[in-house]
Write a protein that holds these residues in place. Structure first.
Motif, PDB file in Angstrom:
ATOM      1  N   ASN A 196      -1.681   3.392  13.728  1.00  0.00           N
ATOM      2  CA  ASN A 196      -1.925   1.973  14.009  1.00  0.00           C
ATOM      3  C   ASN A 196      -2.080   1.743  15.511  1.00  0.00           C
ATOM      4  O   ASN A 196      -1.308   1.013  16.139  1.00  0.00           O
ATOM      5  CB  ASN A 196      -0.770   1.129  13.463  1.00  0.00           C
ATOM      6  CG  ASN A 196      -1.062  -0.375  13.510  1.00  0.00           C
ATOM      7  OD1 ASN A 196      -2.170  -0.800  13.854  1.00  0.00           O
ATOM      8  ND2 ASN A 196      -0.063  -1.178  13.193  1.00  0.00           N
ATOM      9  N   PRO A 197      -3.095   2.351  16.143  1.00  0.00           N
ATOM     10  CA  PRO A 197      -3.190   2.317  17.614  1.00  0.00           C
ATOM     11  C   PRO A 197      -3.323   0.925  18.217  1.00  0.00           C
ATOM     12  O   PRO A 197      -2.868   0.693  19.339  1.00  0.00           O
ATOM     13  CB  PRO A 197      -4.432   3.175  17.904  1.00  0.00           C
ATOM     14  CG  PRO A 197      -5.202   3.189  16.634  1.00  0.00           C
ATOM     15  CD  PRO A 197      -4.201   3.115  15.531  1.00  0.00           C
ATOM     16  N   PHE A 198      -3.929  -0.015  17.491  1.00  0.00           N
ATOM     17  CA  PHE A 198      -4.076  -1.380  18.008  1.00  0.00           C
ATOM     18  C   PHE A 198      -2.906  -2.277  17.621  1.00  0.00           C
ATOM     19  O   PHE A 198      -2.927  -3.477  17.876  1.00  0.00           O
ATOM     20  CB  PHE A 198      -5.389  -1.994  17.506  1.00  0.00           C
ATOM     21  CG  PHE A 198      -6.624  -1.382  18.125  1.00  0.00           C
ATOM     22  CD1 PHE A 198      -6.661  -1.077  19.478  1.00  0.00           C
ATOM     23  CD2 PHE A 198      -7.737  -1.111  17.354  1.00  0.00           C
ATOM     24  CE1 PHE A 198      -7.795  -0.519  20.052  1.00  0.00           C
ATOM     25  CE2 PHE A 198      -8.884  -0.553  17.916  1.00  0.00           C
ATOM     26  CZ  PHE A 198      -8.911  -0.253  19.274  1.00  0.00           C
ATOM     27  N   LEU A 199      -1.889  -1.681  16.975  1.00  0.00           N
ATOM     28  CA  LEU A 199      -0.662  -2.402  16.597  1.00  0.00           C
ATOM     29  C   LEU A 199      -0.972  -3.648  15.777  1.00  0.00           C
ATOM     30  O   LEU A 199      -0.442  -4.745  16.025  1.00  0.00           O
ATOM     31  CB  LEU A 199       0.158  -2.776  17.846  1.00  0.00           C
ATOM     32  CG  LEU A 199       0.620  -1.601  18.716  1.00  0.00           C
ATOM     33  CD1 LEU A 199       1.439  -2.113  19.899  1.00  0.00           C
ATOM     34  CD2 LEU A 199       1.424  -0.594  17.904  1.00  0.00           C
ATOM     35  N   ALA A 200      -1.812  -3.478  14.774  1.00  0.00           N
ATOM     36  CA  ALA A 200      -2.104  -4.588  13.865  1.00  0.00           C
ATOM     37  C   ALA A 200      -0.834  -4.995  13.125  1.00  0.00           C
ATOM     38  O   ALA A 200      -0.013  -4.147  12.762  1.00  0.00           O
ATOM     39  CB  ALA A 200      -3.176  -4.165  12.859  1.00  0.00           C
ATOM     40  N   PRO A 201      -0.626  -6.287  12.874  1.00  0.00           N
ATOM     41  CA  PRO A 201       0.594  -6.725  12.185  1.00  0.00           C
ATOM     42  C   PRO A 201       0.655  -6.308  10.720  1.00  0.00           C
ATOM     43  O   PRO A 201       1.726  -6.292  10.119  1.00  0.00           O
ATOM     44  CB  PRO A 201       0.549  -8.250  12.319  1.00  0.00           C
ATOM     45  CG  PRO A 201      -0.907  -8.569  12.495  1.00  0.00           C
ATOM     46  CD  PRO A 201      -1.487  -7.418  13.258  1.00  0.00           C
ATOM     47  N   HIS A 202      -0.492  -5.974  10.149  1.00  0.00           N
ATOM     48  CA  HIS A 202      -0.546  -5.554   8.746  1.00  0.00           C
ATOM     49  C   HIS A 202      -1.107  -4.141   8.667  1.00  0.00           C
ATOM     50  O   HIS A 202      -2.056  -3.801   9.368  1.00  0.00           O
ATOM     51  CB  HIS A 202      -1.417  -6.514   7.930  1.00  0.00           C
ATOM     52  CG  HIS A 202      -1.013  -7.944   8.047  1.00  0.00           C
ATOM     53  ND1 HIS A 202      -1.626  -8.818   8.924  1.00  0.00           N
ATOM     54  CD2 HIS A 202      -0.049  -8.652   7.418  1.00  0.00           C
ATOM     55  CE1 HIS A 202      -1.062 -10.006   8.821  1.00  0.00           C
ATOM     56  NE2 HIS A 202      -0.098  -9.931   7.914  1.00  0.00           N
ATOM     57  N   GLN A 203      -0.520  -3.352   7.773  1.00  0.00           N
ATOM     58  CA  GLN A 203      -0.896  -1.947   7.681  1.00  0.00           C
ATOM     59  C   GLN A 203      -0.862  -1.497   6.231  1.00  0.00           C
ATOM     60  O   GLN A 203       0.098  -1.746   5.511  1.00  0.00           O
ATOM     61  CB  GLN A 203       0.073  -1.095   8.511  1.00  0.00           C
ATOM     62  CG  GLN A 203      -0.281   0.374   8.614  1.00  0.00           C
ATOM     63  CD  GLN A 203       0.718   1.134   9.476  1.00  0.00           C
ATOM     64  OE1 GLN A 203       1.912   0.851   9.460  1.00  0.00           O
ATOM     65  NE2 GLN A 203       0.242   2.109  10.229  1.00  0.00           N
ATOM     66  N   MET A 204      -1.953  -0.839   5.802  1.00  0.00           N
ATOM     67  CA  MET A 204      -2.003  -0.238   4.469  1.00  0.00           C
ATOM     68  C   MET A 204      -1.922   1.274   4.587  1.00  0.00           C
ATOM     69  O   MET A 204      -2.494   1.869   5.500  1.00  0.00           O
ATOM     70  CB  MET A 204      -3.288  -0.641   3.749  1.00  0.00           C
ATOM     71  CG  MET A 204      -3.293  -2.075   3.237  1.00  0.00           C
ATOM     72  SD  MET A 204      -2.073  -2.360   1.919  1.00  0.00           S
ATOM     73  CE  MET A 204      -2.768  -1.389   0.572  1.00  0.00           C
ATOM     74  N   GLN A 205      -1.207   1.897   3.633  1.00  0.00           N
ATOM     75  CA  GLN A 205      -1.016   3.338   3.633  1.00  0.00           C
ATOM     76  C   GLN A 205      -1.282   3.884   2.234  1.00  0.00           C
ATOM     77  O   GLN A 205      -0.927   3.248   1.235  1.00  0.00           O
ATOM     78  CB  GLN A 205       0.418   3.696   4.035  1.00  0.00           C
ATOM     79  CG  GLN A 205       0.798   3.298   5.441  1.00  0.00           C
ATOM     80  CD  GLN A 205       0.178   4.232   6.469  1.00  0.00           C
ATOM     81  OE1 GLN A 205       0.335   5.441   6.395  1.00  0.00           O
ATOM     82  NE2 GLN A 205      -0.533   3.658   7.415  1.00  0.00           N
ATOM     83  N   GLY A 206      -1.884   5.058   2.171  1.00  0.00           N
ATOM     84  CA  GLY A 206      -2.087   5.733   0.898  1.00  0.00           C
ATOM     85  C   GLY A 206      -1.624   7.174   0.992  1.00  0.00           C
ATOM     86  O   GLY A 206      -1.906   7.854   1.978  1.00  0.00           O
ATOM     87  N   ILE A 207      -0.921   7.644  -0.014  1.00  0.00           N
ATOM     88  CA  ILE A 207      -0.438   9.032  -0.035  1.00  0.00           C
ATOM     89  C   ILE A 207      -0.743   9.627  -1.402  1.00  0.00           C
ATOM     90  O   ILE A 207      -1.086   8.912  -2.347  1.00  0.00           O
ATOM     91  CB  ILE A 207       1.075   9.130   0.283  1.00  0.00           C
ATOM     92  CG1 ILE A 207       1.901   8.209  -0.629  1.00  0.00           C
ATOM     93  CG2 ILE A 207       1.324   8.731   1.728  1.00  0.00           C
ATOM     94  CD1 ILE A 207       2.402   8.864  -1.875  1.00  0.00           C
TER      95      ILE A 207
END
Length: 333
Positions: A196-207
């Motif tokens: 998240n280099p731009f430090l967005a307040p929302h983040q999605m992750q997939g594993i």
């Protein structure tokens, strides 16, 4: 006179901590992980040490504290542009698809079409039978930025930008490439997803491996990520399979939550004989119907909308996602 004792390499204590055996070893603290990754990124580690370090963590599996420390160290080294854009959502793409098409890209396009600024990062791809995001973006006529600075500039006037990991952190890409030598993935795959280099307040992750759900969730909380959701996505990408149940682990202002989403489709979808990228724009433009693809797009978007606090209930998130799909700008691609 005897030979003077050999000095212990500064990185050796980290390997010793991890490799003392079942009773003597332990995981690294967040600060130790930060220091260890810092040395790796600065080239202060011997190749043998790096291989041993990566595999010791791989065998025991990385902890949330270790991941958080590694991410902090990488972020410290990333060269950010002067004018950092106000990104709404960080979306990582590091697995590639081989069972189904990357339908999640249409979910991302729906978000961008609705004015959500999405920054995506991932792998350029490996020589295997998977479809990686840069390949699909090129097919859809969407640009791949050469740097974070170029992505930031694009996000000033557009709502979507993508950059390959090798342009964000060449050293991380080099370590990921060791997979062909070591024969196993390393914790760097987890770290890269969470940058998240731009430090967005929302983040999605997939594993892909279910055991990593809690690791991503815990690391996000330690990194004080405001809002994050992680799923076991199709092929390891952020795609909520519509023909099976989906566990969603999330972080909302330091509160960790878990929810089980039932399948949208009544039966399992068979793997297609081939993956034809042209189906993506055809479905978007309304030229064809595809029950699985449409359900995958809507399901993935709904999970994202709930994570972004657009809707609190699964049913309402699905309804909003369906409305966005039905009112999409069909000439976008």
């Amino acid at each position: 006179m005897g030979q003077p004792p050999l000095e212990t390499h500064p990185f050796a204590p980290f390997i010793r901590t991890l490799g003392r055996g079942q009773k003597g070893s332990r995981s690294l603290s967040q600060d130790e992980a930060f220091e260890a990754m810092g040395m790796i990124l600065e080239g202060q580690v011997e190749p043998e040490q790096l291989g041993a370090f990566l595999m010791l963590i791989r065998v025991k599996e990385e902890t949330p504290d270790e991941v958080a420390g590694f991410v902090r160290a990488v972020r410290w080294t990333i060269q950010l542009p002067e004018n950092i854009p106000a990104v709404d959502l960080d979306w990582s793409s590091y697995a590639g698809k081989r069972r189904h098409l990357p339908w999640f890209l249409l979910s991302v396009l729906l978000l961008a079409d609705q004015g959500v600024k999405v920054f995506m990062h991932g792998l350029k791809g490996r020589k295997d039978n998977r479809i990686y995001t840069p390949q699909a973006l090129e097919f859809l006529g969407l640009p791949v930025s050469d740097s974070l600075a170029e992505a930031a500039q694009r996000l000033e006037t557009h709502t979507f930008a993508y950059v390959n990991l090798e342009r964000i952190s060449p050293r991380l890409q080099q370590i990921i490439d060791l997979r062909e030598i070591l024969g196993l993935r390393s914790p760097v795959h987890t770290v890269s997803r969470m940058l998240n280099p731009f430090l967005a307040p929302h983040q999605m992750q997939g594993i892909f491996h279910p055991g990593y759900l809690a690791i991503h969730q815990g690391a996000a909380a330690l990194l004080e990520q405001a809002h994050m959701a992680v799923i076991k996505g199709d092929g390891g990408e952020i795609e909520a399979s519509p023909d099976s149940s989906c566990r969603v682990l999330s972080v909302n202002q330091q509160r960790c939550n878990e929810e089980e989403w039932p399948p949208l489709l009544a039966t399992r979808e068979l793997k297609p004989k081939s993956l034809e990228l042209e189906l993506l724009p055809q479905l978007w433009r309304g030229e064809i119907e595809h029950k699985y693809g449409t359900a995958a797009v809507i399901n993935t978007l709904a999970v994202t909308l709930q994570m972004m606090q657009k809707q609190s209930r699964r049913e309402d998130a699905l309804a909003m996602a369906t409305e966005w799909w039905q009112t999409r700008s069909k000439d976008l691609i």
